[in-house]
Design an enzyme around this catalytic site. Structure first.
Site, PDB file in Angstrom:
ATOM      1  CB  CYS A 130      -1.074  -0.050   1.138  1.00  0.00           C
ATOM      2  SG  CYS A 130      -0.311  -0.714   2.743  1.00  0.00           S
ATOM      3  CG  HIS A 243      -1.187   3.914   4.338  1.00  0.00           C
ATOM      4  ND1 HIS A 243      -2.078   3.545   5.363  1.00  0.00           N
ATOM      5  CD2 HIS A 243      -0.508   2.653   4.073  1.00  0.00           C
ATOM      6  CE1 HIS A 243      -1.804   2.107   5.688  1.00  0.00           C
ATOM      7  NE2 HIS A 243      -0.893   1.591   5.018  1.00  0.00           N
TER       8      HIS A 243
END
Ligand code: NAP
Length: 340
Positions: A130, A243
């Site tokens: 990710c 994130h």
């Protein structure tokens, strides 16, 4: 005629998001099957306005299915991906199992779409970590213009990156902290995650880096350019989804911050939010449920000859996993399988 699609890990964070995104992007599927472990047989999951009942992946016959989107972790992938591939179904896998295999393409469609042709090697395509996915989306257009030599990145990674157990742990610890005297016992994470930050994601390597940090280095080289030097510090923060990354870039050629901003504005998959005023930047809360990789705080780093700093935020369950996997499926469909 459309595609016959399998979603393996349909009860998980990434699997549920893959079903949402297949529906949102109107992926041309004639049939979608939801698979998980035996524990989840009959569990209902949403696919657009439909409800699917999960089946057991063990014993499932992939024959006749075109694409299987896997999000079941490396151990289970090791068992079931080769079965699906041998039965003629192309696997797009979210685990780290195949990412570093030179015969298996590791793809971010905005960056290295041509690699899709190599799916034929093993009938498997890997989806990146990710943190890497969102970073290379931001780096690619800058690299094309000014050749990136070195990247220093610090991440602020949400708990959903550690699966549904990670989200439960933050939720339970946060609730627990309101009960005076209640002890917090870490399970999924190495230390208390509520009201804390943890500078460890995945295991430690001999170098002192963690495996997550190593993944960002190895994957950026494989997807974008083997010559780019990357050093990373990956940190878990008490955020549910999204994130963030503080990225410092050193380039071969000089790149002015205004030109960098213009380049990023035009680049696929990127939304620039960069007003130099309080709140004029993206944070994880705003990126949840969005397709874009958000870039903010674009500015010159005057401590080196050709330096830039930027702030990059994205929904890790989307661009960092499910969206990228569905984009790979679209790429495979448009370029190779050509159904629908
Ligand atoms: N979360 C992220 O940001 C992210 C990003 C990139 C890649 N990934 C990768 O994506 C994968 C899934 O992550 P996640 O966050 O969705 O995890 P998760 O929320 O914990 O879900 C795990 C899924 O895998 C299934 N599963 C586990 N063991 C299985 C087995 N032996 N056989 C069949 N199904 C099994 C689970 O089914 P049951 O419910 O039946 O147990 C569940 O559907 C992992 O490889 C992870 O590293 C995650």
């Amino acid at each position: 005629m459309g595609y016959k699609v399998v979603v393996a890990g349909a009860t998980g964070n990434v699997g549920r998001e893959m079903l949402n995104i297949l529906a949102e992007r109107e992926f041309p599927a004639d049939e979608v099957v939801a698979l998980a472990s035996r524990r989840s047989i009959g569990t209902e999951v949403s696919y657009g306005d439909k409800t699917l009942k999960c089946k057991d992946i063990e014993g499932f016959d992939f024959t006749g299915y075109d694409i299987a989107l896997f999000a079941i972790g490396s151990d289970a992938t090791k068992i079931y991906a080769p079965i699906a591939a041998s039965q003629g179904c192309v696997v797009i896998d979210n685990s780290s199992l195949y990412r570093y295999d030179p015969e298996i393409p590791l793809i971010v469609p905005e960056v290295n779409p041509d690699a899709v042709e190599n799916y034929r090697n093993k009938m498997i395509i890997a989806n990146p970590n990710c943190s890497t996915a969102q970073m290379v989306v931001a780096l690619k257009p800058l690299h094309d213009r000014a050749r990136i030599k070195r990247v220093v990145v610090s991440t602020y990674q949400s708990v959903s990156g550690a699966g549904k157990e990670g989200m439960d742990e933050l939720w339970n610890q946060t609730k627990g902290m309101y009960v005076p005297g209640q002890e917090v016992e870490p399970k999924k994470f190495q230390k208390q995650i509520a009201f804390n930050v943890i500078p460890q994601i995945d295991v430690f390597l001999d170098s002192g880096d963690t495996k997550e940090e190593w993944k960002m280095v190895a994957e950026t080289k494989k997807i974008l350019d083997t010559s780019i030097k990357v050093t990373a510090t990956c940190v878990r923060v008490p955020v549910f989804v999204g994130h963030s990354e503080a990225i410092n870039i050193e380039t071969e050629d000089f790149l002015d911050e205004d030109e960098a901003r213009d380049i990023l504005r035009e680049a696929p998959g990127i939304l620039v939010i960069d007003k130099r005023e309080p709140g004029g930047y993206a944070t994880p809360v705003e990126c949840v449920g969005d397709f874009a990789t958000f870039v903010s705080r674009i500015r010159q780093d005057v401590t080196v000859e050709n330096g830039l700093n930027l702030w990059c935020v994205s929904d890790n369950l989307r661009k960092g996993a499910a969206l990228n996997a569905v984009q790979i499926a679209e790429l495979l469909g448009n370029r190779v399988l050509k159904k629908g």
